[in-house]
Design a protein around this motif. Structure first.
Motif, short mmCIF file in Angstrom:
data_model
loop_
_atom_site.label_atom_id
_atom_site.label_comp_id
_atom_site.label_asym_id
_atom_site.label_seq_id
_atom_site.Cartn_x
_atom_site.Cartn_y
_atom_site.Cartn_z
N ALA A 104 0.81 -1.22 0.00
CA ALA A 104 0.00 0.00 0.00
C ALA A 104 0.85 1.27 0.00
N TYR A 105 2.14 1.15 0.18
CA TYR A 105 3.03 2.31 0.24
C TYR A 105 3.13 2.99 -1.12
N GLU A 106 2.91 4.29 -1.13
CA GLU A 106 3.10 5.08 -2.34
C GLU A 106 4.17 6.11 -2.06
N PRO A 107 5.11 6.27 -2.97
CA PRO A 107 6.17 7.26 -2.73
C PRO A 107 5.58 8.67 -2.71
N PRO A 108 6.20 9.57 -1.97
CA PRO A 108 5.69 10.95 -1.92
C PRO A 108 5.85 11.63 -3.28
N PRO A 109 5.04 12.66 -3.53
CA PRO A 109 5.18 13.37 -4.81
C PRO A 109 6.55 14.04 -4.90
N PRO A 110 7.03 14.31 -6.11
CA PRO A 110 8.35 14.94 -6.23
C PRO A 110 8.37 16.32 -5.59
N ALA A 111 9.49 16.64 -5.01
CA ALA A 111 9.63 17.95 -4.36
C ALA A 111 9.63 19.05 -5.42
N PRO A 112 9.12 20.22 -5.05
CA PRO A 112 9.16 21.33 -6.01
C PRO A 112 10.60 21.62 -6.44
N ALA A 113 10.73 21.96 -7.68
CA ALA A 113 12.06 22.23 -8.23
C ALA A 113 12.21 23.72 -8.49
N ALA A 114 13.43 24.18 -8.55
CA ALA A 114 13.71 25.57 -8.89
C ALA A 114 14.82 25.58 -9.93
N ARG A 115 14.66 26.43 -10.92
CA ARG A 115 15.70 26.60 -11.92
C ARG A 115 15.75 28.07 -12.31
N THR A 116 16.88 28.50 -12.82
CA THR A 116 17.04 29.90 -13.19
C THR A 116 17.46 30.03 -14.64
N TYR A 117 17.05 31.15 -15.23
CA TYR A 117 17.44 31.52 -16.58
C TYR A 117 17.98 32.95 -16.53
N GLU B 206 9.94 28.44 -10.01
CA GLU B 206 9.69 27.51 -8.91
C GLU B 206 8.41 26.75 -9.19
N GLY B 207 8.39 25.49 -8.82
CA GLY B 207 7.21 24.68 -9.02
C GLY B 207 7.56 23.25 -9.34
N PRO B 208 6.63 22.55 -9.97
CA PRO B 208 6.91 21.15 -10.30
C PRO B 208 8.08 21.02 -11.27
N ALA C 135 1.78 26.29 -15.14
CA ALA C 135 1.66 25.37 -14.00
C ALA C 135 0.84 26.05 -12.91
N GLU C 136 -0.13 25.32 -12.37
CA GLU C 136 -0.97 25.88 -11.31
C GLU C 136 -0.17 26.20 -10.06
N ALA C 137 0.81 25.36 -9.74
CA ALA C 137 1.57 25.55 -8.51
C ALA C 137 2.91 26.22 -8.77
N GLY C 138 3.08 26.84 -9.92
CA GLY C 138 4.35 27.45 -10.25
C GLY C 138 4.41 28.92 -9.92
N MET C 139 5.63 29.44 -9.86
CA MET C 139 5.84 30.85 -9.57
C MET C 139 7.06 31.34 -10.35
N LEU C 140 6.95 32.54 -10.93
CA LEU C 140 8.06 33.17 -11.64
C LEU C 140 8.41 34.47 -10.95
N THR C 141 9.69 34.69 -10.71
CA THR C 141 10.16 35.95 -10.13
C THR C 141 11.46 36.36 -10.81
N LEU C 142 11.72 37.67 -10.84
CA LEU C 142 12.96 38.19 -11.43
C LEU C 142 13.88 38.66 -10.31
N TRP C 143 15.17 38.36 -10.47
CA TRP C 143 16.18 38.69 -9.46
C TRP C 143 17.39 39.33 -10.13
N ARG C 144 18.08 40.17 -9.36
CA ARG C 144 19.37 40.74 -9.79
C ARG C 144 20.21 40.94 -8.54
N ASP C 145 21.43 40.46 -8.58
CA ASP C 145 22.38 40.61 -7.47
C ASP C 145 21.80 40.14 -6.14
N GLY C 146 21.07 39.01 -6.17
CA GLY C 146 20.54 38.41 -4.94
C GLY C 146 19.30 39.06 -4.38
N ALA C 147 18.73 40.05 -5.09
CA ALA C 147 17.52 40.72 -4.60
C ALA C 147 16.42 40.62 -5.66
#
Length: 108
Positions: free
Chosen positions: A22-35, A69-71, A91-103
């Protein structure tokens, strides 16, 4: 000495096997990538993040880091126009943000 109730031992083993099946593995953790988005043109670049409608301005020779950020299979659509870039998240659970120099860059 043998176990006095062998049927009880078999029952525990069957329950343990049922739990393992009956064990089901947990869903994959949210991933983050940058462009890295660089404006190499001589004009300012208008950048829009959809579906939030966030608008940004990237000056000539400047750059920004897009954090996605998201799946892990978070789909993005990229639309290039003259002096504009629209990045849309699908993606419903995704998020996009813009960054420069860590802010994080605030929307215009």
């Amino acid at each position: 000495m043998a176990f006095p109730w062998p049927w009880l031992r078999r029952q525990e083993s069957a329950t343990q096997l049922d739990d393992e099946r009956a064990y089901e593995p947990p869903p994959p953790a949210p991933a983050a990538r940058t462009y890295r988005i660089a404006n190499t043109s001589p004009r300012p670049l208008a950048l829009f993040l959809e579906p939030w409608g966030s608008a940004y301005r990237i000056e000539p020779g400047d750059f920004a880091e897009l954090l996605v950020e998201g799946p892990p299979d978070h789909p993005l659509d990229w639309e290039f126009g003259q002096g504009t870039l629209i990045i849309s998240s699908r993606a419903e659970a995704g998020m996009l943000t813009l960054w420069r120099d860590g802010a994080e860059i605030p929307a215009a």
